[in-house]
Design a protein around this motif. Sequence first.
Motif, PDB file in Angstrom:
ATOM      1  N   ASP A  11      -0.292  15.324 -19.160  1.00  6.25           N
ATOM      2  CA  ASP A  11       1.133  15.281 -19.806  1.00  6.25           C
ATOM      3  C   ASP A  11       1.018  14.690 -21.489  1.00  6.25           C
ATOM      4  O   ASP A  11       1.599  14.014 -22.754  1.00  6.25           O
TER       5      ASP A  11
ATOM      6  N   GLY B 100       5.064   5.793 -16.604  1.00  6.53           N
ATOM      7  CA  GLY B 100       4.343   7.142 -15.906  1.00  6.53           C
ATOM      8  C   GLY B 100       2.726   7.140 -14.834  1.00  6.53           C
ATOM      9  O   GLY B 100       4.095   8.074 -14.182  1.00  6.53           O
ATOM     10  N   GLY B 101       2.310   7.250 -15.010  1.00  3.73           N
ATOM     11  CA  GLY B 101       1.715   7.008 -14.175  1.00  3.73           C
ATOM     12  C   GLY B 101       1.080   8.374 -13.618  1.00  3.73           C
ATOM     13  O   GLY B 101       0.955   8.858 -14.379  1.00  3.73           O
TER      14      GLY B 101
ATOM     15  N   GLY C 233       7.083  14.589 -12.402  1.00  3.08           N
ATOM     16  CA  GLY C 233       8.321  14.119 -13.394  1.00  3.08           C
ATOM     17  C   GLY C 233       8.769  13.248 -13.565  1.00  3.08           C
ATOM     18  O   GLY C 233       8.376  11.769 -12.678  1.00  3.08           O
ATOM     19  N   SER C 234       9.518  12.185 -14.730  1.00  3.14           N
ATOM     20  CA  SER C 234      10.106  11.031 -15.048  1.00  3.14           C
ATOM     21  C   SER C 234      10.838  10.700 -13.845  1.00  3.14           C
ATOM     22  O   SER C 234      11.645  11.046 -13.663  1.00  3.14           O
TER      23      SER C 234
ATOM     24  N   LEU D  90       3.392  12.443 -12.821  1.00  3.30           N
ATOM     25  CA  LEU D  90       4.577  12.496 -13.680  1.00  3.30           C
ATOM     26  C   LEU D  90       4.344  14.173 -14.181  1.00  3.30           C
ATOM     27  O   LEU D  90       5.209  14.693 -13.822  1.00  3.30           O
ATOM     28  N   LEU D  91       2.930  14.747 -13.904  1.00  2.00           N
ATOM     29  CA  LEU D  91       2.918  15.536 -13.849  1.00  2.00           C
ATOM     30  C   LEU D  91       3.511  16.770 -13.029  1.00  2.00           C
ATOM     31  O   LEU D  91       4.283  17.715 -13.122  1.00  2.00           O
ATOM     32  N   ARG D  92       3.505  16.433 -11.823  1.00  2.00           N
ATOM     33  CA  ARG D  92       4.106  16.968 -10.354  1.00  2.00           C
ATOM     34  C   ARG D  92       5.562  16.303 -10.468  1.00  2.00           C
ATOM     35  O   ARG D  92       6.735  17.412 -10.587  1.00  2.00           O
TER      36      ARG D  92
END
Lengths: 543, 543
Positions: B463, B224-225, B232-233, B228-230
């Motif tokens: 997230d 994830g890291g 996506g997965s 991911l917020l920006r």
Amino acid sequence: MSSARNFAVALRRARVPKPRFIGRPIVSQIPAVAATRAFTNTSTLRATKEVKYTSDAYPNLKRNPGFAGITAEDVKFFKELLGSPSAVIDGVTADAADDIEPFNGDWMRKYRGHTKLVLKPQSKEEVSEILKYCNGRKLAVVPQGGNTGLVGGSVPVFDEIVINMSRMNKIRSFDDASGVLVVDAGVILEVADQYLAERNHLFPLDLGAKGSCHVGGNVATNAGGLRLLRYGSLHGTVLGVEAVLPDGTIMDGLSTLRKNNTGYDLKQLFIGSEGTLGIITGISIICPPRPKAVNVAYFGLESYDQVRQAFKEAKGHLSEILSAFELMDGRSQKLVRQSTGNKYPLEGEHPFYCLVETSGSNAEHDMEKLEGFLEHIMSEGIVADGVLAQDETQFQGIWGWREGITEALSHLGGTYKYDVSIPLPELYQLVDDCRERLTKLGFVGDDDSFPVRAVVGYGHMGDSNLHLNIAVRQYNKDVEKAIEPWVYEWIQKRNGSISAEHGLGVAKKEFIGYSQNDTNLTLMKQLKALYDPNGIMNPYKYI
Amino acid sequence: MSSARNFAVALRRARVPKPRFIGRPIVSQIPAVAATRAFTNTSTLRATKEVKYTSDAYPNLKRNPGFAGITAEDVKFFKELLGSPSAVIDGVTADAADDIEPFNGDWMRKYRGHTKLVLKPQSKEEVSEILKYCNGRKLAVVPQGGNTGLVGGSVPVFDEIVINMSRMNKIRSFDDASGVLVVDAGVILEVADQYLAERNHLFPLDLGAKGSCHVGGNVATNAGGLRLLRYGSLHGTVLGVEAVLPDGTIMDGLSTLRKNNTGYDLKQLFIGSEGTLGIITGISIICPPRPKAVNVAYFGLESYDQVRQAFKEAKGHLSEILSAFELMDGRSQKLVRQSTGNKYPLEGEHPFYCLVETSGSNAEHDMEKLEGFLEHIMSEGIVADGVLAQDETQFQGIWGWREGITEALSHLGGTYKYDVSIPLPELYQLVDDCRERLTKLGFVGDDDSFPVRAVVGYGHMGDSNLHLNIAVRQYNKDVEKAIEPWVYEWIQKRNGSISAEHGLGVAKKEFIGYSQNDTNLTLMKQLKALYDPNGIMNPYKYI
């Protein structure tokens, strides 16, 4: 469109203060494109009576003799199970041809099945009981959402029972803090989006059929649509899937978590499986905040090379606010003009047009970026002319030139539709090559003696996704043979996909080998056999 | 950090012209966080000698008697197959304990296996031959990437053969127009990102271990890291996976198309499967343009409620440019200060800190949005104090307060790490409840007689992903029993996930039932049996 600001003119007036674009809530800006595809079952009914049966159009498809025929006993079981009379349309023990027909046909009038039974469950438990029974009895079924597909995936071929999801239409929950929406599969996309609009969020998928299509069907077919460029694919945005397997098992995977690394991501198998593994009964999806400002520009270009340049510049200048970059060729726009009678947004005609949409949180910033982009492409001579929507009417008007193509084509007789992915450099070449091929074969012409009226191309440039459409006066086997498999071979040579977003259904089933190798096909068949050993789920289609 | 602009002060000076933030290329802005986890195998070697064997720490794990033992004959086969002496580390027919140990242990010094054979294939064909042979002989294997995981997923438990992917490290292709990168699985994440930086693009995944982890491992564990917020997965950004199945079948799914709806999306099964279905040998992934400007702000808050308010405001004000929203509690920051000796970025101490990063295409616009956000949260009293990085050193410094937590904890003895998803309202409550529980039990204290040094919480607020870390003076079974299964029950009650992004490995295998129901587990086991009927792939782990 005459009052739309012509930015070519604005640029020539160099130092005149530029009109400010005031951001409006997107709620009212999303064009009512649904109208272009929001057909009623009644209209479908009128149409399907003249439509050829799929079983006749595809004589190589034979009814699987392993499937049982529906008996009066079966109908009795379903009526008792579902209770409500409106939940069962029974053409087995009664004459219900008129009521059944809309569920046998598709809106394009290309596919027509022989079903005599339509079931409309209202809960996942009902779906489970239906499938368990059908699986035990070896009764084939077709899951059906809004029935807006383009490949014949949601209508029966023979006497498969239609399981129509329209009565599972509840919005289950929405969490404002996380943006996670949980809905029944049968919720109409536009209904879901309007619900979100009232809560300042956006469904991360938008497409022409939004007024009719179901979100469950969207997920089952991995719909792409207009804003994939911005919000990504459903494989990324769908957080959970609730589905019923053929043996009646309810897979409750309605996670509302953005991250959950505990085992295989089962839901992914159902995204794009076109109802062949089970029936999706609910989904959870992460929805972004609704943009505060949305702008749209439309411009004409002289060559496909310039379209590519414009796209590159749009990515650079607009970056995080770019929400759509659509390509329409001159011929497609001509059809819209003929169909709607509307005046072109630009003076003169151009071989190519692009529609660029931005969505952002700050109207002034967005407009500055968009103007920077437009000034740059004008001054570099990349585009010939353009307009920028100044109000909602213009916004809708411009989108109508893109969204109206499907509708315009549908008035012309029939359309051979190819929805393909091709690497950008050669994206439009397919349209030229196809037109040249059909012209050489003597199929294309303006008067009614020619089967082909027009070969047009448009699509989601931002996703390398082209819609090649061949408008015919009526469906014609000679024309079809000239296109297929030539078109698939053309795509295969460029490592493209023969179905970018429309799926396989009946239409593309036999051509999957052009986009998938034997190993992958074997692996897919293993999965199908694992989940649906009796093969009752949406047979004669897909892989 | 003393020269960092304190925006509380700046706001008090109201009308003073605000310093302009000049956007710099992100290339030089990404902090060298890799250093915090870029350990060498040599250092691991020193450590592993003292580490307990996993087979002793988990006495319920028994070697599967169905697996063969490795013979000299097997070693001969692998040496002939792989050719190069550096491709086989042979502890079977020779004494190679020192060379083998780094591959038996993990960087946290928590897991240690008994392998005597490490293979380093250089092509998918070599991986295929290895697996085919192992499957035929029933030799168990462990695929290993950068070995930076946190759940013991990439090290053997018993004598499984380690298949280390570090020699498959080529960048295969990059297309500037589409942003699609195709790489070998063994490419180090930071190497891939640097390659992209030179081409004005960004790898859509970033995490602390970037200096060591492999992109293949990232995909296999669905990492994830930080962003991911920006972006996506990986389920959305990975376009294709090339993988070798246990029977040696090469699944060539390296599509470079953004859209391809032709059959089941097989690659999705491999994303997050932790090497239990096959070995990923290559991936294709869509990479966004590199942002032209990146800013980071850091602020202190008095309560978790204010953290939630700040996050809500960040989403509203920063919207499309928000690229990270990280939460760190005061205790975690204290540990970083003790570990690094650095001065706090802010004066005074606060119970909570947040790090907000923006990434965009226009430095001025981004700064205006960020300042608007900061002014709003200051004037509303949501945050107590804050700084905004003014140059690269400060940018790196601020990220160091987030990224340095893992490193700081690793100096303290041992850490029980829980990586969980919890709905936002209760996200931090878990840390308080856990601290209270362990304190009541008499485990927590400042002097060395107490096993627990600190209970800290931090993570990816954006997230809903919390890292609960319990720093212990040494690993202690009593403490562990006080935490587990209590912590999992706590999460289950809130419908959270017991592993948000770290995966299952050995650590979480037995607890999966807290986040997955029996139906899902049965379905997962079916898939495992389908792909790996002999169970040779990464046994004793995962589901």
